[in-house]
Design a protein around this motif. Structure first.
Motif, PDB file in Angstrom:
ATOM      1  N   LEU A 344      -4.411 -26.378   5.015  1.00  0.00           N
ATOM      2  CA  LEU A 344      -5.278 -27.541   4.881  1.00  0.00           C
ATOM      3  C   LEU A 344      -4.436 -28.752   4.508  1.00  0.00           C
ATOM      4  O   LEU A 344      -3.590 -28.685   3.615  1.00  0.00           O
ATOM      5  CB  LEU A 344      -6.372 -27.321   3.839  1.00  0.00           C
ATOM      6  CG  LEU A 344      -7.396 -28.462   3.815  1.00  0.00           C
ATOM      7  CD1 LEU A 344      -8.813 -27.943   3.768  1.00  0.00           C
ATOM      8  CD2 LEU A 344      -7.144 -29.391   2.638  1.00  0.00           C
ATOM      9  N   VAL A 345      -4.666 -29.848   5.213  1.00  0.00           N
ATOM     10  CA  VAL A 345      -3.964 -31.107   4.963  1.00  0.00           C
ATOM     11  C   VAL A 345      -4.905 -32.017   4.192  1.00  0.00           C
ATOM     12  O   VAL A 345      -5.942 -32.437   4.718  1.00  0.00           O
ATOM     13  CB  VAL A 345      -3.530 -31.776   6.285  1.00  0.00           C
ATOM     14  CG1 VAL A 345      -2.749 -33.047   6.001  1.00  0.00           C
ATOM     15  CG2 VAL A 345      -2.723 -30.807   7.144  1.00  0.00           C
ATOM     16  N   ALA A 346      -4.562 -32.292   2.948  1.00  0.00           N
ATOM     17  CA  ALA A 346      -5.428 -33.098   2.089  1.00  0.00           C
ATOM     18  C   ALA A 346      -4.871 -34.508   1.952  1.00  0.00           C
ATOM     19  O   ALA A 346      -3.683 -34.682   1.661  1.00  0.00           O
ATOM     20  CB  ALA A 346      -5.541 -32.454   0.707  1.00  0.00           C
ATOM     21  N   ASN A 347      -5.726 -35.501   2.191  1.00  0.00           N
ATOM     22  CA  ASN A 347      -5.264 -36.880   1.996  1.00  0.00           C
ATOM     23  C   ASN A 347      -6.325 -37.718   1.281  1.00  0.00           C
ATOM     24  O   ASN A 347      -7.521 -37.506   1.445  1.00  0.00           O
ATOM     25  CB  ASN A 347      -4.835 -37.528   3.318  1.00  0.00           C
ATOM     26  CG  ASN A 347      -5.942 -37.614   4.333  1.00  0.00           C
ATOM     27  OD1 ASN A 347      -6.658 -36.657   4.564  1.00  0.00           O
ATOM     28  ND2 ASN A 347      -6.081 -38.759   4.966  1.00  0.00           N
ATOM     29  N   ASP A 348      -5.828 -38.655   0.487  1.00  0.00           N
ATOM     30  CA  ASP A 348      -6.667 -39.522  -0.339  1.00  0.00           C
ATOM     31  C   ASP A 348      -7.044 -40.756   0.470  1.00  0.00           C
ATOM     32  O   ASP A 348      -6.238 -41.669   0.650  1.00  0.00           O
ATOM     33  CB  ASP A 348      -5.894 -39.915  -1.598  1.00  0.00           C
ATOM     34  CG  ASP A 348      -6.717 -40.755  -2.558  1.00  0.00           C
ATOM     35  OD1 ASP A 348      -7.847 -41.156  -2.192  1.00  0.00           O
ATOM     36  OD2 ASP A 348      -6.235 -41.029  -3.671  1.00  0.00           O
ATOM     37  N   VAL A 349      -8.277 -40.799   0.946  1.00  0.00           N
ATOM     38  CA  VAL A 349      -8.704 -41.920   1.791  1.00  0.00           C
ATOM     39  C   VAL A 349      -9.296 -43.071   0.992  1.00  0.00           C
ATOM     40  O   VAL A 349      -9.808 -44.031   1.564  1.00  0.00           O
ATOM     41  CB  VAL A 349      -9.708 -41.447   2.869  1.00  0.00           C
ATOM     42  CG1 VAL A 349      -9.039 -40.502   3.840  1.00  0.00           C
ATOM     43  CG2 VAL A 349     -10.932 -40.810   2.239  1.00  0.00           C
ATOM     44  N   SER A 350      -9.219 -42.970  -0.341  1.00  0.00           N
ATOM     45  CA  SER A 350      -9.672 -44.103  -1.164  1.00  0.00           C
ATOM     46  C   SER A 350      -8.625 -45.211  -1.187  1.00  0.00           C
ATOM     47  O   SER A 350      -8.919 -46.348  -1.546  1.00  0.00           O
ATOM     48  CB  SER A 350      -9.970 -43.644  -2.597  1.00  0.00           C
ATOM     49  OG  SER A 350      -8.781 -43.238  -3.261  1.00  0.00           O
ATOM     50  N   ARG A 351      -7.392 -44.886  -0.793  1.00  0.00           N
ATOM     51  CA  ARG A 351      -6.308 -45.870  -0.767  1.00  0.00           C
ATOM     52  C   ARG A 351      -6.327 -46.656   0.547  1.00  0.00           C
ATOM     53  O   ARG A 351      -6.637 -46.109   1.597  1.00  0.00           O
ATOM     54  CB  ARG A 351      -4.953 -45.172  -0.928  1.00  0.00           C
ATOM     55  CG  ARG A 351      -4.742 -44.581  -2.305  1.00  0.00           C
ATOM     56  CD  ARG A 351      -3.504 -43.698  -2.376  1.00  0.00           C
ATOM     57  NE  ARG A 351      -2.308 -44.383  -1.903  1.00  0.00           N
ATOM     58  CZ  ARG A 351      -1.094 -43.817  -1.916  1.00  0.00           C
ATOM     59  NH1 ARG A 351      -0.948 -42.573  -2.370  1.00  0.00           N
ATOM     60  NH2 ARG A 351      -0.039 -44.489  -1.478  1.00  0.00           N
ATOM     61  N   ASN A 352      -5.966 -47.909   0.486  1.00  0.00           N
ATOM     62  CA  ASN A 352      -5.964 -48.757   1.674  1.00  0.00           C
ATOM     63  C   ASN A 352      -4.645 -48.707   2.447  1.00  0.00           C
ATOM     64  O   ASN A 352      -4.580 -49.135   3.592  1.00  0.00           O
ATOM     65  CB  ASN A 352      -6.247 -50.218   1.284  1.00  0.00           C
ATOM     66  CG  ASN A 352      -7.658 -50.406   0.756  1.00  0.00           C
ATOM     67  OD1 ASN A 352      -8.589 -49.755   1.222  1.00  0.00           O
ATOM     68  ND2 ASN A 352      -7.819 -51.287  -0.227  1.00  0.00           N
ATOM     69  N   ASP A 353      -3.578 -48.189   1.796  1.00  0.00           N
ATOM     70  CA  ASP A 353      -2.256 -48.215   2.423  1.00  0.00           C
ATOM     71  C   ASP A 353      -1.943 -46.957   3.228  1.00  0.00           C
ATOM     72  O   ASP A 353      -0.935 -46.896   3.940  1.00  0.00           O
ATOM     73  CB  ASP A 353      -1.171 -48.436   1.367  1.00  0.00           C
ATOM     74  CG  ASP A 353      -1.182 -47.363   0.287  1.00  0.00           C
ATOM     75  OD1 ASP A 353      -2.253 -46.752   0.054  1.00  0.00           O
ATOM     76  OD2 ASP A 353      -0.130 -47.124  -0.332  1.00  0.00           O
ATOM     77  N   ILE A 354      -2.780 -45.932   3.108  1.00  0.00           N
ATOM     78  CA  ILE A 354      -2.572 -44.692   3.863  1.00  0.00           C
ATOM     79  C   ILE A 354      -3.924 -44.206   4.372  1.00  0.00           C
ATOM     80  O   ILE A 354      -4.968 -44.701   3.974  1.00  0.00           O
ATOM     81  CB  ILE A 354      -1.925 -43.574   3.002  1.00  0.00           C
ATOM     82  CG1 ILE A 354      -2.797 -43.262   1.773  1.00  0.00           C
ATOM     83  CG2 ILE A 354      -0.528 -43.957   2.584  1.00  0.00           C
ATOM     84  CD1 ILE A 354      -2.363 -42.040   1.011  1.00  0.00           C
ATOM     85  N   GLY A 355      -3.894 -43.198   5.252  1.00  0.00           N
ATOM     86  CA  GLY A 355      -5.138 -42.583   5.696  1.00  0.00           C
ATOM     87  C   GLY A 355      -5.807 -43.343   6.823  1.00  0.00           C
ATOM     88  O   GLY A 355      -5.168 -43.774   7.779  1.00  0.00           O
TER      89      GLY A 355
END
Length: 396
Positions: A344-355
């Protein structure tokens, strides 16, 4: 690459002038270069230019016989370690696909059994024509290396996809191609990307912020590493990757149907798409007028595609993505176990610089009974490579 013998095949397009700098760059870095040109290419740059750079006559005619080369197209094909077609017009792409040999360039290419590298450059409408897409896909299936065209100002006076990349980028691509291991050769990889849409009425819909960039990056990198890639794309503004089979879907139900069919023949399934978890129970058949201050919409849950695949899974490797805004590792770990995932690839989409919507990402890779792997912020192509490296180590 040093001392490699490169036959450069130049076809007729406005980008032909860039081939001069590319040939010079190849020679400067120790490569032996010979050039063949179509009649169209000679309208843009004269053969004398390339003859001066390479210190060798330019091949311009199948019947231009000299004392040393009685059959010029065979002599050039046998001499070369690498065939580079740049710029590659829609015409030469079609000829290569169908084995047409009617000039020095197409005839020599048909006789070449060494690695072929093609740099398409043409108007966006020609590039995205179904015939060209089909031809490029077939060339990839035949083992030809294709460089993705750039997007920018075209000769026609407007911006679009189809520009020839700069010589430095082409050179780096050639270098990298000889370093890339074909470690996914003959593996069938299915990748989903983009978002889905659920209609509210004929005008409005529910969706999310997914751009599809991560899934498209995975598809391109997997192809470079030898995989047979099928990309199931939700709604996105991205152009189809060159040479990759793309199946377009809109709703989550469309995605589920297409994915289940593809899953049967997949060795690896990567679910990078951001699907809509809910749909409207009864979409309005006509546009809803704004007569009321409130519009109450009844939402029903869509099928959990990833969970369904987890139940169907046999020998396939199943990879999921978790886009979270809080408690990233805890929520992602729960999802991994509940859906029977191998990775599973988990990413924080609350950030504006990634995702969502960005060119970079920073993710955590989770596997059952293993320590988490943190991937630091990088462009999505590099993140894709790291994800594929991890998949390669999974034993099912």
């Amino acid at each position: 690459m040093e001392q490699k013998r490169i036959a450069v095949y130049i076809t007729g397009g406005i980008a032909t002038y860039k081939a001069v700098s590319l040939v010079r760059l190849l020679i400067k870095n120790g490569m032996l270069v010979r050039v063949a040109m179509t009649k169209g290419a000679q309208k843009f740059v004269t053969p004398l230019t390339f003859a001066t750079l390479t210190k060798h006559d330019v091949y311009t005619d199948v019947f231009n016989v000299n004392d040393n080369e009685f059959v010029p197209h065979i002599a050039l094909a046998d001499w070369s370690d690498i065939a580079l077609v740049v710029p590659a017009t829609a015409n030469i792409v079609a000829k290569m696909t169908h084995g047409i040999a009617d000039d020095i360039v197409s005839t020599a290419l048909l006789a070449t059994d060494t690695p072929k590298f093609v740099v398409p450059a043409m108007n966006e409408k020609m590039l995205l024509n179904k015939a060209t897409i089909r031809n490029l896909k077939q060339l990839v299936a035949d083992g030809v290396h294709i460089l993705e065209p750039a997007t920018g100002f075209l000769a026609e006076g407007y911006s679009g996809k189809g520009r020839m990349p700069e010589p430095e980028e082409i050179y780096e691509w050639l270098q990298a191609s000889f370093k890339i291991q074909q470690d996914f050769l003959n593996k069938n990889i299915v990748i989903t990307a983009g978002g889905t849409q659920e209609n509210l009425d004929p005008v409005r819909y529910l969706t999310n912020r997914s751009s599809g960039k991560m899934g498209y990056a995975l598809a391109k990198v997997a192809q470079k590493r030898g995989a047979n890639v099928t990309l199931i794309s939700g709604v996105t503004k991205l152009s189809p990757p060159v040479g990759i089979e793309v199946k377009k879907v809109i709703t989550t139900a469309d995605m589920a149907t297409t994915v289940k069919i593809a899953f049967e023949k997949a060795d690896i399934m990567i679910m990078a798409a951001a699907v809509s978890d809910y749909r409207v129970a009864n979409p309005a058949k006509q546009k809803v007028k704004k007569d009321n201050d409130h519009w109450l919409v009844d939402l029903v849950k869509n099928e959990d595609i990833l969970k369904s695949l987890g139940k169907l899974k046999g020998k396939q490797i199943l990879v999921g993505f978790a886009a979270e805004t809080e408690n990233l590792i805890a929520n992602a770990s729960k999802k991994m176990l509940a859906k029977n995932l191998d990775l599973l690839v988990a990413n924080d989409v609350s950030r504006n610089d990634i995702g969502f919507g960005t060119d970079e990402n920073e993710v955590t890779l989770l596997q059952p009974n293993q320590d988490a792997i943190q991937l630091k912020r990088a462009n999505k192509d590099k993140i894709a490579d790291k994800i594929l490296d991890t998949i390669l180590k999974i034993k099912n």
